[in-house]
Design an enzyme around this catalytic site. Structure first.
Site, PDB file in Angstrom:
ATOM      1  CE  LYS A   1      37.418  75.667  62.911  1.00 25.23           C
ATOM      2  NZ  LYS A   1      38.454  74.972  63.664  1.00 25.23           N
TER       3      LYS A   1
ATOM      4  CG  ASP B   1      35.943  72.692  64.757  1.00 24.75           C
ATOM      5  OD1 ASP B   1      35.359  73.135  63.760  1.00 24.75           O
ATOM      6  OD2 ASP B   1      37.054  73.117  65.133  1.00 24.75           O
TER       7      ASP B   1
ATOM      8  CB  CYS C   1      37.521  75.321  67.977  1.00 22.17           C
ATOM      9  SG  CYS C   1      39.104  74.719  67.313  1.00 22.17           S
TER      10      CYS C   1
ATOM     11  CG  HIS D   1      47.479  72.760  64.500  1.00 22.52           C
ATOM     12  ND1 HIS D   1      47.090  73.400  65.659  1.00 22.52           N
ATOM     13  CD2 HIS D   1      46.398  72.020  64.103  1.00 22.52           C
ATOM     14  CE1 HIS D   1      45.843  73.069  65.952  1.00 22.52           C
ATOM     15  NE2 HIS D   1      45.409  72.232  65.028  1.00 22.52           N
TER      16      HIS D   1
END
Length: 212
Positions: A102, A9, A164, A59
């Site tokens: 994702k 990420d 992450c 989220h």
């Protein structure tokens, strides 16, 4: 033993100036590029993961707590979801083997929840019809991809150490990969928590390479 590097990420929205920028994000991108210049030969594959959100529910929040809810970030097909320019030399050199995305309809902190992106697919202009056209919507999962290629070890770098990167490392261990995190090639949302996070990872069986 074949090893893959997983770059987690390192995206515009997670670096300085982005919707959810962390301090040191741009430096992390540059440091990963420099590391690969000297150490790319060690890896059978170099993979990147990207948050690629369409509608991840709670989220996203207008009043985020920065633990379970966050400002809108890394929306599929936007500039904020793209890889940070600090990784451009890696991309241009052809060093990246595959991209995994994702979080289309969920938080998806772990790279092991990501699926292979289809570079030929078109990204839609609106989220209303995004589910049908997004890259790799029915693609191979990251652990499936690694297992098919008989890769048994992963080194993990990227953003964010405490979210992450942490989740990806924990899932890698659960999936029985020999797992190493290179903390100098990561950046955290909450830097004060990093020693605790690294301790948790060690206890779970992750190797922490402080020297890389």
């Amino acid at each position: 033993m074949e090893t893959a590097l997983i770059i987690v990420d390192v995206q515009n929205d997670f670096c300085e100036g982005g919707a959810l920028g962390v301090s040191g994000g741009a430096d992390t991108a540059a440091a990963i590029t420099a590391y690969l210049r000297d150490n790319g030969w060690k890896y059978a594959a170099v993979l990147v993961t990207q948050d690629w959100h369409i509608d991840p529910g709670a989220h996203f929040s207008p009043e985020p707590d920065y633990l379970d809810s966050w400002p809108v970030h890394c929306v599929a097909g936007t500039d904020g979801a793209e890889l940070h320019p600090g990784l451009a030399p890696v991309v241009k050199a052809g060093a990246l083997t595959a991209t995994f995305r994702k979080g289309r309809y969920e938080a998806a902190y772990s790279g092991f929840e990501a699926i292979l992106a289809d570079p030929e697919a078109e990204v839609p202009g609106t989220t209303a019809d995004a589910g049908e056209a997004l890259d790799g919507a029915e693609g191979e999962s990251l652990p499936e991809w690694l297992n098919t290629r008989r890769i048994h070890a992963v080194d993990i770098v990227g953003i964010a150490t405490d979210f992450c990167v942490r989740a990806t490392a924990l899932d890698a261990v659960r999936a029985r990969f020999d797992t190493t995190v290179l903390p100098r090639l990561t950046a955290a949302v909450h830097p004060a928590t990093v020693p605790t996070v690294l301790g948790e990872l060690r206890r779970a069986g992750v190797t922490i390479d402080e020297d890389a």
